[in-house]
Design an enzyme around this catalytic site. Structure first.
Site, mmCIF file in Angstrom:
data_model
loop_
_atom_site.group_PDB
_atom_site.id
_atom_site.type_symbol
_atom_site.label_atom_id
_atom_site.label_comp_id
_atom_site.label_asym_id
_atom_site.label_seq_id
_atom_site.Cartn_x
_atom_site.Cartn_y
_atom_site.Cartn_z
ATOM 1 N N SER A 1 0.849 -1.195 0.000
ATOM 2 C CA SER A 1 0.000 0.000 0.000
ATOM 3 C C SER A 1 0.881 1.241 0.000
ATOM 4 O O SER A 1 2.061 1.172 0.399
ATOM 5 C CB SER A 1 -0.883 -0.019 1.253
ATOM 6 O OG SER A 1 -1.576 1.200 1.419
ATOM 7 N N TYR B 1 4.332 8.181 17.851
ATOM 8 C CA TYR B 1 4.734 7.951 16.457
ATOM 9 C C TYR B 1 5.994 8.761 16.130
ATOM 10 O O TYR B 1 6.954 8.240 15.551
ATOM 11 C CB TYR B 1 3.585 8.352 15.520
ATOM 12 C CG TYR B 1 3.942 8.316 14.056
ATOM 13 C CD1 TYR B 1 3.865 7.131 13.334
ATOM 14 C CD2 TYR B 1 4.365 9.462 13.387
ATOM 15 C CE1 TYR B 1 4.202 7.091 11.977
ATOM 16 C CE2 TYR B 1 4.694 9.440 12.040
ATOM 17 C CZ TYR B 1 4.608 8.257 11.338
ATOM 18 O OH TYR B 1 4.938 8.219 9.999
ATOM 19 N N SER C 1 10.259 10.138 8.845
ATOM 20 C CA SER C 1 9.134 11.055 8.632
ATOM 21 C C SER C 1 9.588 12.451 9.020
ATOM 22 O O SER C 1 10.507 12.596 9.838
ATOM 23 C CB SER C 1 7.955 10.631 9.515
ATOM 24 O OG SER C 1 7.019 11.681 9.658
HETATM 25 N N1 LIG Z 1 1.719 8.872 4.314
HETATM 26 C C1 LIG Z 1 2.405 9.775 4.956
HETATM 27 O O1 LIG Z 1 2.019 10.964 5.002
HETATM 28 C C2 LIG Z 1 3.688 9.412 5.648
HETATM 29 C C3 LIG Z 1 4.530 10.452 6.072
HETATM 30 C C4 LIG Z 1 5.709 10.129 6.703
HETATM 31 C C5 LIG Z 1 6.090 8.826 6.898
HETATM 32 N N2 LIG Z 1 5.244 7.833 6.494
HETATM 33 C C6 LIG Z 1 5.684 6.447 6.724
HETATM 34 O O2 LIG Z 1 5.721 5.783 5.488
HETATM 35 C C7 LIG Z 1 5.531 4.375 5.691
HETATM 36 C C8 LIG Z 1 4.415 3.872 4.794
HETATM 37 O O3 LIG Z 1 3.231 4.562 5.125
HETATM 38 P P1 LIG Z 1 2.022 4.756 4.098
HETATM 39 O O4 LIG Z 1 1.502 6.125 4.315
HETATM 40 O O5 LIG Z 1 2.416 4.290 2.749
HETATM 41 O O6 LIG Z 1 0.969 3.773 4.813
HETATM 42 P P2 LIG Z 1 -0.038 2.637 4.255
HETATM 43 O O7 LIG Z 1 -0.681 3.078 3.002
HETATM 44 O O8 LIG Z 1 -0.889 2.330 5.432
HETATM 45 O O9 LIG Z 1 0.927 1.427 3.990
HETATM 46 C C9 LIG Z 1 1.567 0.787 5.073
HETATM 47 C C10 LIG Z 1 2.118 -0.541 4.599
HETATM 48 O O10 LIG Z 1 2.811 -1.163 5.677
HETATM 49 C C11 LIG Z 1 2.214 -2.429 5.944
HETATM 50 N N3 LIG Z 1 2.359 -2.689 7.378
HETATM 51 C C12 LIG Z 1 1.947 -1.943 8.414
HETATM 52 N N4 LIG Z 1 2.308 -2.504 9.566
HETATM 53 C C13 LIG Z 1 2.970 -3.648 9.247
HETATM 54 C C14 LIG Z 1 3.581 -4.676 9.989
HETATM 55 N N5 LIG Z 1 3.593 -4.671 11.327
HETATM 56 N N6 LIG Z 1 4.178 -5.674 9.326
HETATM 57 C C15 LIG Z 1 4.193 -5.709 7.978
HETATM 58 N N7 LIG Z 1 3.615 -4.770 7.218
HETATM 59 C C16 LIG Z 1 3.018 -3.753 7.847
HETATM 60 C C17 LIG Z 1 0.791 -2.301 5.448
HETATM 61 O O11 LIG Z 1 0.161 -3.542 5.161
HETATM 62 P P3 LIG Z 1 -0.728 -4.319 6.275
HETATM 63 O O12 LIG Z 1 -1.539 -3.285 6.985
HETATM 64 O O13 LIG Z 1 -1.529 -5.301 5.510
HETATM 65 O O14 LIG Z 1 0.263 -4.967 7.171
HETATM 66 C C18 LIG Z 1 1.047 -1.523 4.171
HETATM 67 O O15 LIG Z 1 1.592 -2.352 3.178
HETATM 68 C C19 LIG Z 1 5.264 4.200 7.187
HETATM 69 O O16 LIG Z 1 6.459 3.850 7.843
HETATM 70 C C20 LIG Z 1 4.815 5.588 7.608
HETATM 71 O O17 LIG Z 1 5.036 5.817 8.971
HETATM 72 C C21 LIG Z 1 4.064 8.086 5.869
#
Ligand SMILES: NC(=O)c1ccc[n+]([C@@H]2O[C@H](COP(=O)([O-])OP(=O)(O)OC[C@H]3O[C@@H](n4cnc5c(N)ncnc54)[C@H](OP(=O)(O)O)[C@@H]3O)[C@@H](O)[C@H]2O)c1
Length: 250
Positions: A17, A151, A138
């Site tokens: 995702s 977080y 982040s």
């Molecule tokens: N979006 C933002 O604005 C943003 C900003 C800064 C940093 N980030 C960071 O970027 C990363 C990705 O976030 P995203 O926004 O792309 O979120 P997302 O769309 O929710 O994707 C998260 C992914 O991680 C997987 N995941 C979560 N917990 C897991 C676990 N314990 N074991 C294995 N897989 C796991 C999810 O699949 P399942 O739920 O099926 O496990 C999914 O594939 C994260 O580390 C987040 O903190 C995001």
């Protein structure tokens, strides 16, 4: 143009995702054999279809050491080494100081810190000398957000891992860098913001605070990750690369 990751083996945790999915697709498009993880089987299967190319899905929770072992067992079935690890699986929820529970603390640190630590440590016997590690931090690693302290602390820890691990891995010439996305339009972010119109409203509000005037797209983070993982970044080591439209600089 030559593909930058032809014949390379790349691990993308949380590759089903958002940022992980876009990055896994970008690596596959550049010729890599990609291994992705996620906890939800259906989402994992869907991501494997979306990515195409040489991609393998391994269902697992990266906060569980046995699941990380299964990931590397799967890699070893067809490959003798790994070139790139993108330790990206993570997420968070809001909780104000005063209402933080032990469960909130534990689940956030287990996925975001313990998971990243052991994803990397358990990759080391397979990771080739001269390989590359990219960690997802982040903008919250250096800035405050109301009700988001746990977080944010996990992401500061991730940034710190990159600084320290370049010393531990010095003799093996393995580079470690952190990518720090700003507000990025993903399913995870939309869920955090309450979904639907509420999430759209929050994103519009935040876009107005970002110098670029908009939120980011997962593909824009992916491009930065591929840069850090590639030979183009051969002298880039231990940095935190903000990909945030300028948000962390003001
Ligand atoms: N979006 C933002 O604005 C943003 C900003 C800064 C940093 N980030 C960071 O970027 C990363 C990705 O976030 P995203 O926004 O792309 O979120 P997302 O769309 O929710 O994707 C998260 C992914 O991680 C997987 N995941 C979560 N917990 C897991 C676990 N314990 N074991 C294995 N897989 C796991 C999810 O699949 P399942 O739920 O099926 O496990 C999914 O594939 C994260 O580390 C987040 O903190 C995001």
């Amino acid at each position: 143009m030559a593909k930058r990751f032809e014949n390379k083996v790349v691990i993308v945790t949380g590759g089903t995702s958002g940022i992980g999915l876009a990055t896994a697709k970008a690596f596959a498009d550049e010729g890599a054999s990609v291994f992705i993880t996620g906890r939800r089987k259906e989402t994992l299967d869907g991501a494997v279809k979306t990515i195409g190319g040489r991609v393998t899905g391994v269902q697992g929770d990266m906060s569980k050491l046995a699941d990380i072992d299964r990931l590397y067992d799967a890699v070893q079935q067809n490959h003798s080494q790994i070139d790139v690890v993108f330790a990206n699986a993570g997420g968070g929820e809001f909780a104000a100081l005063g209402s933080i529970t032990e469960e909130h603390y534990q689940s956030t640190f287990d996925t975001n810190v313990k998971g990243v630590l052991f994803t990397v440590q358990k990759a080391l016997p397979l990771l080739r000398d001269g390989g590359s590690i990219v960690l997802t931090s982040s903008t919250t690693s250096i800035s405050g957000t109301p009700n988001f302290s746990v977080y944010s602390a996990t992401k500061a820890a991730i940034r710190s891992f990159a600084r320290n691990w370049i010393l531990d891995l010095k003799d093996r010439h393995i580079r470690v860098n952190a990518v720090s996305p700003g507000v990025t339009d993903t399913a995870g972010l939309n869920e955090l913001f309450g979904g639907g119109e509420q999430a759209s409203g929050t994103k519009d509000y935040l876009a107005g605070l970002i110098p670029a005037g908009r939120v980011g797209q997962p593909e824009e983070i992916a491009k930065a990750v591929l840069f850090l993982a590639s030979d183009d970044a051969s002298f880039v080591n231990g940095v935190e690369l903000f990909v945030d439209g300028g948000q962390a600089q003001i």
